[in-house]
Enzyme design. Structure first.
Site, PDB file in Angstrom:
ATOM      1  N   ASP A  37     -43.712  46.683 -97.417  1.00 27.60           N
ATOM      2  CA  ASP A  37     -44.343  45.402 -97.735  1.00 27.60           C
ATOM      3  C   ASP A  37     -44.087  44.381 -96.626  1.00 27.60           C
ATOM      4  OD1 ASP A  37     -44.993  42.871 -99.533  1.00 27.60           O
ATOM      5  OD2 ASP A  37     -45.529  44.592-100.761  1.00 27.60           O
ATOM      6  N   ASP A  53     -52.997  41.537 -98.940  1.00 25.90           N
ATOM      7  CA  ASP A  53     -52.543  40.378 -99.722  1.00 25.90           C
ATOM      8  C   ASP A  53     -53.243  39.106 -99.262  1.00 25.90           C
ATOM      9  OD1 ASP A  53     -51.111  39.028-101.654  1.00 25.90           O
ATOM     10  OD2 ASP A  53     -49.163  39.777-101.007  1.00 25.90           O
ATOM     11  N   MET A  54     -53.154  38.074-100.088  1.00 28.30           N
ATOM     12  CA  MET A  54     -53.728  36.752 -99.790  1.00 28.30           C
ATOM     13  C   MET A  54     -52.955  35.743-100.628  1.00 28.30           C
ATOM     14  SD  MET A  54     -56.391  34.478-101.102  1.00 28.30           S
ATOM     15  CE  MET A  54     -57.577  33.365-100.358  1.00 28.30           C
ATOM     16  N   ASP A  94     -48.264  39.373-109.900  1.00 29.26           N
ATOM     17  CA  ASP A  94     -46.922  39.360-109.327  1.00 29.26           C
ATOM     18  C   ASP A  94     -45.846  39.386-110.408  1.00 29.26           C
ATOM     19  OD1 ASP A  94     -47.538  39.455-106.658  1.00 29.26           O
ATOM     20  OD2 ASP A  94     -47.406  37.290-106.327  1.00 29.26           O
TER      21      ASP A  94
END
Length: 559
Positions: free
Chosen positions: A176, A288-289, A358
């Site tokens: 990640d 991701d953003m 999340d």
């Protein structure tokens, strides 16, 4: 009745019901993405429609940017639905001979209840909108390092985490945030998609070679739409961010939004990503953003076209996805936007699964995944087992319940398995064996909601195979109560003239006789045992946050 799926970061897509009245009501987003707050899906149902009967109409906008879905009831009680790009702040200048293509809206209707409506959406989105190599394939079981290490890792610690994951049966290791540029915290490095040699002396290619040497696939995190001002990319191109000249810019998570309405910006990010992907043998990308769009002004557009920027930005995102998919058709893309901030039909065309939220706490995920299921197939729902106490809500949920929630999705682990006790590791091995045996059914079977977390203490859902010979029921109790009456869950989708064996997830017989399908659907499956609902066949009893899986197998042919 108007049904919408709303919330915020960490509690996305919670079901909300409102009675349609004369006047206008709507949901939408002006955040530059479909958002955590309101999903671009709305359902209209008759007052007495429920999961198994009644009329309902679903409207879904296939778009990932600013949107508006609006219902207007006139004074003759007629309802008009409007769905499209949000008009506030949007304008498009067409020169003579030019064309503009608006986003598509999808509508589905049923007179057989909300489960049937959802199954229509699941088939459409999962088998027609989604595409490519991974559309119909069961998804690999992964281990992501983020909640285990955050930014505190190096190559050796990653290989150690991956090695234990491999011992447990994990198939894909995902690195990640934090592997690139000067990224030792969230204040630097975004935009510099080059491996940090202090952490990864052999680069992503070297790490992927070691991961593959363990017998696993490897995946990698990118946030291609963002940049930190402390980065080589920003120092070279300070005009590549969205910002309003003469005003102090706004940032979120210490980052700024790259102007994806500009082809040269998308080209530069594409080239950097391809350099990494061409050099390393990767099979998965988490895209991701992590912030919404503010200061939506482009240095490349004239004043009379500035209101095109937000839509041009989304077209730039789609363009980058399309180019990467064409170049790397075997890579599995998972979309993410601080979790579920861009979980929409438009994104499913490019990434067949999305990180659902999340918030990885299993109890919170019951509501999130339940709400998500009204439109989106289980194969699209990124769901992982994380550590306890949970990092979002600090709740301690038993390991079996965390897995029993995550298995109704893509399934993975968001922790360092080296930190678990031996008996917990054995549970993980059994969870992974179970998932491998059943993931095609879990991810592509016909899904039914049975009991809502928005209405009571018990959540239940199930999947059924197309030929009705197999089914898996998930049962989840939030809080335990003493001396409760017998409880049942009425199942759905079984063949009424077949008998079914019923087993718990530990493969223990749950009932000595094989009930008939019509019995299970009309009388129900008994889910209570003992004074507080414990399962008699377990070595340990659980109270709060308990769960159970029931495996059904047909033992007689249909009459």
């Amino acid at each position: 009745v108007w049904m919408q799926f709303s919330g915020a970061w960490g509690r996305e897509r919670h079901l909300r019901n409102r009675t349609l009245e004369q006047g206008i009501q709507s949901v939408g987003s002006r955040r530059g993405h479909s958002s955590h707050n309101h999903n671009p899906v709305v359902i209209l149902r008759r007052e007495h429609t429920d999961e198994v009967q009644g009329e309902a109409l679903g409207i879904a906008l296939v778009y990932s940017g600013n949107f508006l879905i609006q219902a207007e009831v006139d004074t003759y009680d007629k309802t008009r639905i409007l769905a499209g790009i949000h008009p506030d702040g949007f304008r498009w200048k067409l020169e003579p001979g030019e064309q503009f293509q608006s986003p598509e809206a999808v509508m589905a209707w049923t007179d057989q209840g909300l489960n049937r409506l959802s199954q229509t959406f699941h088939g459409l989105f999962g088998r027609r909108l989604a595409r490519g190599y991974w559309r119909d394939r069961p998804r690999p079981i992964l281990n992501n390092n983020w909640e285990a290490t955050m930014f505190d890792f190096d190559e050796e610690s990653l290989v150690k985490i991956a090695g234990k994951a491999k011992e447990c049966g994990v198939e894909l290791f995902v690195l990640d945030d934090g592997w690139f540029g000067a990224r030792r915290n969230d204040k630097a490095g975004l935009g510099d998609w080059v491996a940090n040699p202090e952490l990864l002396p052999n680069g992503i290619a070297g790490l992927s070679k070691r991961i593959r040497g363990l017998g696993m696939e490897m995946g990698l995190w990118f946030e291609p739409e963002m940049v930190n001002k402390d980065s080589n990319l920003y120092r070279a191109h300070p005009d590549w961010i969205l910002e309003v000249p003469g005003r102090t810019g706004c940032h979120g998570r210490n980052q700024f939004v790259l102007d994806f309405s500009r082809k040269e910006v998308v080209d530069a990010v594409y080239d950097m990503m391809c350099h990494v992907l061409d050099d390393a043998d990767l099979s998965y990308i988490k895209w991701d953003m992590n912030r919404s769009i503010t200061d939506c002004w482009s240095h490349a557009l004239p004043a009379d076209r500035q209101k095109e920027t937000a839509h041009r930005y989304i077209l730039g995102v789609y363009d980058l996805y399309e180019r990467l998919l064409q170049r790397y058709p075997r890579i599995l893309f998972e979309s993410c936007a601080s979790g579920g901030g861009r979980f929409d039909p438009g994104m499913l065309y490019y990434a067949p699964q999305a990180w659902c939220s999340d918030d990885s706490d299993a109890v919170e995920r019951l509501s999130i995944q339940y709400g998500t299921s009204y439109a989106y197939p289980l194969s699209s729902i990124g769901a992982h087992v994380s550590e306890v106490p949970n990092q979002q809500v600090y709740r301690n949920v038993p390991l079996h319940t965390r897995a029993n929630v995550a298995c109704f999705g893509t399934h993975g682990y968001e922790l360092d398995l080296n930190s678990l006790a031996p008996e917990e590791l054995e549970q993980v091995r059994e969870q992974i064996r179970f998932m491998k045996d059943n993931r095609r059914l879990l991810q592509f079977g016909t899904f039914y909601r049975l009991s809502s977390p928005f209405e009571g203490n018990v959540t239940a859902w199930m999947v059924v195979s197309e030929d009705q010979t197999e089914a898996i029921v998930g049962w989840y109790r939030t809080l335990s109560h003493v001396n409760q009456p017998t409880s049942r869950i009425r199942l759905q989708g079984l063949h009424p003239d077949r008998q079914y064996t019923v087993m718990t997830e530990g493969r223990h017989p749950y009932r000595t006789h094989a009930p008939w399908g019509d019995e299970l659907m009309h009388m129900g499956l008994i889910t209570s045992d003992g004074l507080s609902g414990q399962v008699e066949t377990r070595d340990k009893y659980y109270g709060d946050f308990d769960s159970r899986l029931y495996l059904l197998r047909a033992v007689t042919p249909a009459a």
